[in-house]
Design a protein around this motif. Structure first.
Motif, mmCIF file in Angstrom:
data_model
loop_
_atom_site.group_PDB
_atom_site.id
_atom_site.type_symbol
_atom_site.label_atom_id
_atom_site.label_comp_id
_atom_site.label_asym_id
_atom_site.label_seq_id
_atom_site.Cartn_x
_atom_site.Cartn_y
_atom_site.Cartn_z
ATOM 1 N N SER A 1 0.838 -1.208 0.000
ATOM 2 C CA SER A 1 0.000 0.000 0.000
ATOM 3 C C SER A 1 0.868 1.251 0.000
ATOM 4 O O SER A 1 0.588 2.218 -0.724
ATOM 5 C CB SER A 1 -0.933 0.000 1.209
ATOM 6 N N MET A 2 1.932 1.229 0.820
ATOM 7 C CA MET A 2 2.828 2.391 0.877
ATOM 8 C C MET A 2 3.603 2.554 -0.430
ATOM 9 O O MET A 2 3.847 3.679 -0.885
ATOM 10 C CB MET A 2 3.784 2.256 2.066
ATOM 11 N N ILE A 3 3.987 1.428 -1.047
ATOM 12 C CA ILE A 3 4.659 1.503 -2.349
ATOM 13 C C ILE A 3 3.739 2.142 -3.378
ATOM 14 O O ILE A 3 4.158 3.001 -4.173
ATOM 15 C CB ILE A 3 5.101 0.099 -2.797
ATOM 16 N N GLY A 4 2.465 1.751 -3.361
ATOM 17 C CA GLY A 4 1.507 2.339 -4.283
ATOM 18 C C GLY A 4 1.353 3.834 -4.073
ATOM 19 O O GLY A 4 1.335 4.616 -5.034
ATOM 20 N N ALA A 5 1.245 4.252 -2.804
ATOM 21 C CA ALA A 5 1.129 5.684 -2.506
ATOM 22 C C ALA A 5 2.403 6.419 -2.922
ATOM 23 O O ALA A 5 2.339 7.556 -3.424
ATOM 24 C CB ALA A 5 0.861 5.886 -1.019
ATOM 25 N N ALA B 1 5.883 5.605 -12.878
ATOM 26 C CA ALA B 1 5.421 5.893 -11.516
ATOM 27 C C ALA B 1 3.996 5.386 -11.314
ATOM 28 O O ALA B 1 3.656 4.850 -10.251
ATOM 29 C CB ALA B 1 5.495 7.396 -11.234
ATOM 30 N N MET B 2 3.150 5.532 -12.330
ATOM 31 C CA MET B 2 1.782 5.022 -12.232
ATOM 32 C C MET B 2 1.761 3.491 -12.233
ATOM 33 O O MET B 2 0.875 2.875 -11.622
ATOM 34 C CB MET B 2 0.936 5.563 -13.378
ATOM 35 N N PHE B 3 2.738 2.877 -12.886
ATOM 36 C CA PHE B 3 2.846 1.408 -12.820
ATOM 37 C C PHE B 3 3.149 0.971 -11.389
ATOM 38 O O PHE B 3 2.588 -0.019 -10.898
ATOM 39 C CB PHE B 3 3.931 0.897 -13.772
ATOM 40 N N ILE B 4 4.037 1.698 -10.724
ATOM 41 C CA ILE B 4 4.341 1.396 -9.318
ATOM 42 C C ILE B 4 3.087 1.550 -8.467
ATOM 43 O O ILE B 4 2.793 0.723 -7.588
ATOM 44 C CB ILE B 4 5.471 2.311 -8.807
ATOM 45 N N ASN B 5 2.330 2.611 -8.733
ATOM 46 C CA ASN B 5 1.076 2.830 -8.016
ATOM 47 C C ASN B 5 0.107 1.668 -8.241
ATOM 48 O O ASN B 5 -0.507 1.160 -7.295
ATOM 49 C CB ASN B 5 0.464 4.147 -8.473
ATOM 50 N N TRP B 6 -0.019 1.246 -9.489
ATOM 51 C CA TRP B 6 -0.897 0.124 -9.804
ATOM 52 C C TRP B 6 -0.432 -1.152 -9.118
ATOM 53 O O TRP B 6 -1.239 -1.876 -8.515
ATOM 54 C CB TRP B 6 -0.942 -0.085 -11.318
ATOM 55 N N PHE B 7 0.860 -1.442 -9.197
ATOM 56 C CA PHE B 7 1.395 -2.671 -8.609
ATOM 57 C C PHE B 7 1.113 -2.737 -7.108
ATOM 58 O O PHE B 7 0.623 -3.750 -6.596
ATOM 59 C CB PHE B 7 2.901 -2.756 -8.859
#
Length: 237
Positions: free
Chosen positions: A50-54, A80-86
């Motif tokens: 969750s924190m990685i996504g944020a 960055a949005m891929f990280i958020n999605w993951f």
């Protein structure tokens, strides 16, 4: 009709039920997400994801705002949005897979998701790719639809994950690639116009979306009233 207690409602709201998967990409996404959750190392907890996504959302927001001075930062937005999605699509499946405390994991997920989307929409308002007026219209729509989704989950015990086939993942894809569409459409160059075309388009679509939401609210209200009347009649008999 049985009334759910607070724990049951929280469990449905914050991760207990997968809800209605109505988005175009839901089935494919779920297969991929389940594979990623099973492959996750034991030291990674759902809250970490969750924190990685944020964090991915914060990076994308910083890149969007920074594009006013350094246009090349636009290339940071999709990864960055891929990280958020993951992070925010793997955290709850990982919690379920490990039998974790779903309401707690769900709280972390939903807080991170709300933070991510609100931050990104505001960042777009300060970027070259959307005006503040258009971003405000998008933000109002997002908050209305999100609020209605949570209210509907609490009252009808159904978690609405998508509207007309568009869910959170489709929204993330739009956020990730809108800068490139905006450049192609000439949005950055039109921001100093008295009434940019992007404002007319976004505000018009926002009004249509809000009217559609009120129509859905009226329809759901009639269904709830009919169900309540039927339950009352059954109890009298």
């Amino acid at each position: 009709m049985r009334v759910m207690n607070f724990g049951e409602v929280a469990n449905r709201l914050f991760g207990g039920s997968p809800g209605r998967g109505q988005s175009f990409l839901y089935a494919t996404e779920q297969c991929l997400v389940q594979s990623m959750a099973r492959a996750a190392p034991r030291w990674i907890a759902p809250a970490h994801l969750s924190m990685i996504g944020a964090g991915g959302a914060a990076l994308a927001a910083a890149a969007l705002v920074g594009c006013r001075s350094w246009p090349e930062l636009v290339w940071l937005v999709p990864p960055a949005m891929f990280i958020n999605w993951f992070g925010l699509t793997t955290d709850l499946p990982l919690a379920r897979l490990r039998g974790g405390e779903l309401p707690g994991a769900g709280m972390s997920h939903h807080v991170s998701e709300l933070f991510s989307h609100i931050l990104l929409i505001i960042a777009y308002g300060f970027s070259p790719f959307l005006t503040l007026r258009a971003a405000a219209a998008v933000l109002v729509c997002y908050l209305l639809f999100s609020s209605y989704g949570y209210i509907r989950a609490a009252t009808r015990h159904v978690q609405q994950m998508a509207y007309i086939g568009l869910g959170v993942t489709e929204f993330r894809i739009l956020l990730a690639f809108w800068p490139f569409a905006a450049i192609a459409l000439g949005v950055p160059a039109s921001q100093h116009d008295p009434l940019p075309a992007i404002d007319v388009a976004v505000i018009g679509l926002a009004l249509v979306a809000v009217l559609g939401l009120f129509g859905k609210l009226f329809k759901d209200g009639r269904r709830i009233a009919a169900a309540s009347a039927s339950a009352a009649q059954s109890s009298d008999e």
